[in-house]
Design a protein around this motif. Structure first.
Motif, PDB file in Angstrom:
ATOM      1  N   ASP A   1      11.476  14.805   3.851  1.00  0.00           N
ATOM      2  CA  ASP A   1      12.727  14.232   3.346  1.00  0.00           C
ATOM      3  C   ASP A   1      12.960  12.833   3.902  1.00  0.00           C
ATOM      4  OD1 ASP A   1      13.552  16.226   1.617  1.00  0.00           O
ATOM      5  OD2 ASP A   1      14.442  17.404   3.233  1.00  0.00           O
ATOM      6  N   GLN A   2      11.906  12.265   4.481  1.00  0.00           N
ATOM      7  CA  GLN A   2      11.995  10.894   4.973  1.00  0.00           C
ATOM      8  C   GLN A   2      10.849  10.080   4.362  1.00  0.00           C
ATOM      9  OE1 GLN A   2      12.187  10.969   9.350  1.00  0.00           O
ATOM     10  NE2 GLN A   2      13.063  13.013   9.198  1.00  0.00           N
ATOM     11  N   LEU A   3      11.182   8.889   3.926  1.00  0.00           N
ATOM     12  CA  LEU A   3      10.167   7.945   3.447  1.00  0.00           C
ATOM     13  C   LEU A   3       9.890   6.970   4.584  1.00  0.00           C
ATOM     14  CD1 LEU A   3       8.530   6.471   1.160  1.00  0.00           C
ATOM     15  CD2 LEU A   3      10.628   5.148   0.739  1.00  0.00           C
ATOM     16  N   PHE A   4       8.624   6.863   4.963  1.00  0.00           N
ATOM     17  CA  PHE A   4       8.265   5.929   6.039  1.00  0.00           C
ATOM     18  C   PHE A   4       7.851   4.594   5.402  1.00  0.00           C
ATOM     19  CE2 PHE A   4       6.376   9.633   8.773  1.00  0.00           C
ATOM     20  CZ  PHE A   4       7.625  10.231   8.827  1.00  0.00           C
ATOM     21  N   PHE A   5       8.328   3.505   5.984  1.00  0.00           N
ATOM     22  CA  PHE A   5       7.852   2.187   5.552  1.00  0.00           C
ATOM     23  C   PHE A   5       7.466   1.387   6.785  1.00  0.00           C
ATOM     24  CE2 PHE A   5      11.506  -0.413   6.763  1.00  0.00           C
ATOM     25  CZ  PHE A   5      12.556   0.493   6.788  1.00  0.00           C
TER      26      PHE A   5
ATOM     27  N   TRP B   1      -0.484   3.475   9.475  1.00  0.00           N
ATOM     28  CA  TRP B   1      -0.024   2.124   9.825  1.00  0.00           C
ATOM     29  C   TRP B   1      -0.616   1.633  11.138  1.00  0.00           C
ATOM     30  CZ3 TRP B   1       3.196   2.615  14.118  1.00  0.00           C
ATOM     31  CH2 TRP B   1       3.774   3.885  14.306  1.00  0.00           C
ATOM     32  N   HIS B   2      -0.960   2.573  12.035  1.00  0.00           N
ATOM     33  CA  HIS B   2      -1.712   2.148  13.228  1.00  0.00           C
ATOM     34  C   HIS B   2      -3.050   1.520  12.777  1.00  0.00           C
ATOM     35  CE1 HIS B   2       0.973   5.004  15.376  1.00  0.00           C
ATOM     36  NE2 HIS B   2       0.676   4.334  16.469  1.00  0.00           N
ATOM     37  N   GLY B   3      -3.682   2.154  11.802  1.00  0.00           N
ATOM     38  CA  GLY B   3      -4.988   1.692  11.321  1.00  0.00           C
ATOM     39  C   GLY B   3      -4.892   0.360  10.601  1.00  0.00           C
ATOM     40  N   ILE B   4      -3.860   0.222   9.777  1.00  0.00           N
ATOM     41  CA  ILE B   4      -3.677  -1.043   9.053  1.00  0.00           C
ATOM     42  C   ILE B   4      -3.502  -2.187  10.060  1.00  0.00           C
ATOM     43  CG2 ILE B   4      -2.052  -2.329   7.589  1.00  0.00           C
ATOM     44  CD1 ILE B   4      -1.585   0.330   6.050  1.00  0.00           C
ATOM     45  N   ALA B   5      -2.701  -1.930  11.084  1.00  0.00           N
ATOM     46  CA  ALA B   5      -2.469  -2.971  12.101  1.00  0.00           C
ATOM     47  C   ALA B   5      -3.753  -3.272  12.866  1.00  0.00           C
ATOM     48  CB  ALA B   5      -1.366  -2.527  13.057  1.00  0.00           C
TER      49      ALA B   5
ATOM     50  N   ILE C   1       0.863  -1.189   0.000  1.00  0.00           N
ATOM     51  CA  ILE C   1       0.000   0.000   0.000  1.00  0.00           C
ATOM     52  C   ILE C   1       0.892   1.230   0.000  1.00  0.00           C
ATOM     53  CG2 ILE C   1      -1.733   1.317   1.292  1.00  0.00           C
ATOM     54  CD1 ILE C   1      -2.710  -1.362   2.477  1.00  0.00           C
ATOM     55  N   ASP C   2       0.853   1.972  -1.086  1.00  0.00           N
ATOM     56  CA  ASP C   2       1.641   3.206  -1.165  1.00  0.00           C
ATOM     57  C   ASP C   2       0.679   4.391  -1.023  1.00  0.00           C
ATOM     58  OD1 ASP C   2       3.280   5.305  -1.649  1.00  0.00           O
ATOM     59  OD2 ASP C   2       3.955   4.634  -3.629  1.00  0.00           O
ATOM     60  N   ALA C   3       0.682   4.975   0.162  1.00  0.00           N
ATOM     61  CA  ALA C   3      -0.262   6.082   0.417  1.00  0.00           C
ATOM     62  C   ALA C   3       0.258   7.396  -0.144  1.00  0.00           C
ATOM     63  CB  ALA C   3      -0.505   6.208   1.912  1.00  0.00           C
TER      64      ALA C   3
ATOM     65  N   ALA D   1      -6.417 -12.367  11.906  1.00  0.00           N
ATOM     66  CA  ALA D   1      -5.442 -13.457  12.040  1.00  0.00           C
ATOM     67  C   ALA D   1      -5.094 -14.098  10.702  1.00  0.00           C
ATOM     68  CB  ALA D   1      -5.978 -14.504  13.008  1.00  0.00           C
ATOM     69  N   ASP D   2      -6.031 -14.080   9.749  1.00  0.00           N
ATOM     70  CA  ASP D   2      -5.779 -14.760   8.468  1.00  0.00           C
ATOM     71  C   ASP D   2      -5.470 -13.787   7.339  1.00  0.00           C
ATOM     72  OD1 ASP D   2      -6.252 -17.288   9.609  1.00  0.00           O
ATOM     73  OD2 ASP D   2      -8.420 -16.951   9.471  1.00  0.00           O
ATOM     74  N   ASP D   3      -5.300 -12.526   7.672  1.00  0.00           N
ATOM     75  CA  ASP D   3      -5.035 -11.538   6.624  1.00  0.00           C
ATOM     76  C   ASP D   3      -3.610 -11.647   6.091  1.00  0.00           C
ATOM     77  OD1 ASP D   3      -7.562 -10.531   6.667  1.00  0.00           O
ATOM     78  OD2 ASP D   3      -7.101  -8.805   7.938  1.00  0.00           O
ATOM     79  N   GLN D   4      -3.448 -11.095   4.881  1.00  0.00           N
ATOM     80  CA  GLN D   4      -2.114 -11.085   4.279  1.00  0.00           C
ATOM     81  C   GLN D   4      -1.258  -9.996   4.924  1.00  0.00           C
ATOM     82  OE1 GLN D   4      -4.174 -10.066   0.856  1.00  0.00           O
ATOM     83  NE2 GLN D   4      -3.871 -11.995  -0.218  1.00  0.00           N
ATOM     84  N   PRO D   5       0.048 -10.221   4.988  1.00  0.00           N
ATOM     85  CA  PRO D   5       0.937  -9.153   5.467  1.00  0.00           C
ATOM     86  C   PRO D   5       0.850  -7.936   4.559  1.00  0.00           C
ATOM     87  CG  PRO D   5       2.072 -11.263   5.426  1.00  0.00           C
ATOM     88  CD  PRO D   5       0.775 -11.467   4.705  1.00  0.00           C
ATOM     89  N   VAL D   6       1.159  -6.786   5.129  1.00  0.00           N
ATOM     90  CA  VAL D   6       1.094  -5.526   4.380  1.00  0.00           C
ATOM     91  C   VAL D   6       2.428  -4.793   4.503  1.00  0.00           C
ATOM     92  CG1 VAL D   6       0.021  -3.228   4.286  1.00  0.00           C
ATOM     93  CG2 VAL D   6      -1.396  -5.245   4.704  1.00  0.00           C
ATOM     94  N   LEU D   7       2.921  -4.316   3.374  1.00  0.00           N
ATOM     95  CA  LEU D   7       4.044  -3.379   3.377  1.00  0.00           C
ATOM     96  C   LEU D   7       3.465  -2.038   2.960  1.00  0.00           C
ATOM     97  CD1 LEU D   7       7.124  -2.736   3.503  1.00  0.00           C
ATOM     98  CD2 LEU D   7       7.214  -3.355   1.073  1.00  0.00           C
ATOM     99  N   SER D   8       3.595  -1.044   3.789  1.00  0.00           N
ATOM    100  CA  SER D   8       2.997   0.255   3.468  1.00  0.00           C
ATOM    101  C   SER D   8       4.058   1.338   3.428  1.00  0.00           C
ATOM    102  CB  SER D   8       1.889   0.597   4.471  1.00  0.00           C
ATOM    103  OG  SER D   8       2.303   0.371   5.794  1.00  0.00           O
TER     104      SER D   8
END
Lengths: 152, 342
Positions: free
Chosen positions: B84-88, B21-25, B7-9, B30-37
């Protein structure tokens, strides 16, 4: 070192006068007819890392089993302290609040919160007795070692 | 092969850059796919860890600089954050997360190191959770359990304004601020400072996506926030903006001020019985010490000399300070609460 009669499982010291919650690795020590203190067992502590801060929900807060009575921080990881039983928080361990490192030194001696229990029947679901606890704890040591969560 | 939702916001308001990312978590089952945001804050702000007292931040300075302050539900100290910072963030159901904090970091930060290396930087994991080049941190990280998910967050620092970071902290003295700034310049770096100023945000995201997908054995697939996630993100926006949340949990005040620069580098400013001591600790050794005690009649300089180069543990420092008698004991009392790194 625990205050009650202690026994060891593969080098981990546990107390015979406590009840143990399988999933959360908390111990429960009844301290009165409807009261119990809660603390982390040694595996719960070790997998949490070196604890540097703990915080608790305010006194008087009612917590359901599985709901957090506070939070713990180690190495910039913050996780909930999920209560193994339901009740109302009636006391905090001020020593642990002021010196969280006490948990790293001896998690069995340093309780976290004291609850006025929502009934004592819920304690029957917890593990008790040296044999039952030893078998469970040994299996947990094996599981955590297999997962690489604790050292061999 | 399972999927890694990516997910690229994009560039988002400061508040959303935390709530995302608080919301995504919070929404993760339990059965959801992992997320990289990914996200990047449109405005600069100050973030503070869950277990830090708000008085570690100079709120007046933040107001003057137009910087909002937001508390996160993961650990670590106050940090200056800007565009100037990218959060992941990598978020996965708790039952799929490695057991144990050390293993969690090891598993979920190794891909970040791989990504930095793919971008041409000689990065490594420093300590448990800093990504560094030599002794210079290029990515700050933190982690937590939010709901039924574990999340590890980090940033890619493209440029870093060390002076602004030093300005937003409430520190006991300007000497401490100056020392903190000196250590920040030495130990906190950026892609630009490391000669990788040409790396774009898109390239960094691609490197992180590829590294996390490979490490987790998952197929990356571009994704959007689902309705349940949007609802949780909005709930977190309300919570993070709430002054009661910002105030944080009730925590005791520490006897000495400790300001961390990176995994193994920090400054202590402690006072005891009419004296004040500032010491810089790097990799377990006192690098520099200053003692202010008018009644010492010249002993301060000798105490500073005795401290400098000593191992930063109570026993060694007690030995080093023993020749100074009661004065040495008072210096140790001032330093001791800051010797254990938080």
């Amino acid at each position: 070192m625990a205050s009650g009669q202690a026994f060891q499982v593969q080098g981990y010291e546990l107390a015979a006068d406590r009840l143990y919650h399988e999933a959360s690795h908390f111990w429960v020590e009844p301290v009165g007819p409807e009261r119990a203190r809660i603390g982390l067992d040694p595996l719960g502590r070790e997998t949490s890392g070196d604890v540097i801060v703990v915080s608790f929900e305010p006194l008087g807060t009612t917590v359901a089993a599985g709901a957090p009575f506070g939070h713990i921080e180690a190495a910039k990881f913050v996780g909930p302290l999920s209560s193994p039983v339901s009740g109302t928080i009636v006391d905090h361990n001020a020593d642990v609040l002021g010196s969280p490192g006490l948990l790293n030194e001896d998690p069995m001696r340093n309780w976290l919160v004291e609850l006025e229990l929502d009934g004592t029947a819920q304690l029957e679901a917890l593990l008790s007795g040296e044999q039952q606890v030893s078998e469970w704890f040994a299996a947990e040591i094996k599981r955590f070692r297999t997962q690489g969560a604790i050292a061999e | 092969m399972g999927a890694l939702r990516v997910i690229d916001a994009g560039t988002v308001p400061a508040l959303r850059s935390q709530a995302l990312w608080h919301g995504i978590a919070s929404a993760m089952g339990a059965d959801d796919q992992p997320v990289l945001s990914f996200c990047r804050p449109a405005q600069a702000y100050v973030g503070i860890g869950y277990h830090r007292r708000l008085d570690e931040v100079d709120l007046e300075a933040c107001r003057a600089m137009g910087l909002p302050v937001f508390r996160r539900q993961i650990g670590g100290g106050p940090v200056y954050l800007d565009s100037d910072q990218l959060f992941f963030q990598v978020t996965l159901p708790l039952r799929r997360a490695p057991a144990g904090v050390a293993r969690l970091y090891e598993t979920l930060l190794a891909p970040a190191v791989t990504a930095f290396r793919a971008l041409g930087l000689d990065a490594r994991l420093d300590g448990l959770n800093d990504v560094a080049i030599s002794e210079r941190k290029v990515s700050g990280t933190g982690a937590g359990q939010i709901g039924d998910a574990a999340t590890v967050v980090g940033n890619v620092i493209f440029r870093f304004p060390h002076e602004r970071m030093a300005q937003v902290l409430a520190l006991p003295s300007e000497e401490t601020r100056a020392e903190y700034l000196r250590l920040m310049r030495r130990h906190v770096s950026s892609l630009e400072q490391e000669g990788a100023g040409h790396v774009t945000h898109e390239a960094a995201k691609a490197a992180l996506r590829d590294a996390y997908a490979a490490a987790l054995g998952l197929e990356p697939c571009a994704s959007e926030l689902r309705a349940a996630e949007v609802a949780q993100v909005e709930r977190w926006e309300r919570r993070i903006a709430d002054p009661e949340w910002l105030a944080g949990p009730d925590l005791p005040r520490r006897a000495a001020r400790q300001v961390k620069v990176q995994a193994n580098v920090w400054v202590i400013d402690g006072a005891h019985d009419g004296l004040r001591v500032m010491a810089s600790i790097a990799h377990g050794v006192v690098q520099r010490a200053e003692v202010w005690a008018p009644h010492f009649n010249g002993a301060a300089a000798r105490i500073e000399e005795a401290l400098t180069g000593a191992d930063a543990d109570v026993e060694t420092l007690a030995t080093a300070l023993a020749p100074f008698g009661d004065d040495g004991d008072r210096v140790l009392c001032a330093l001791e609460p800051g010797l254990t790194l938080r």
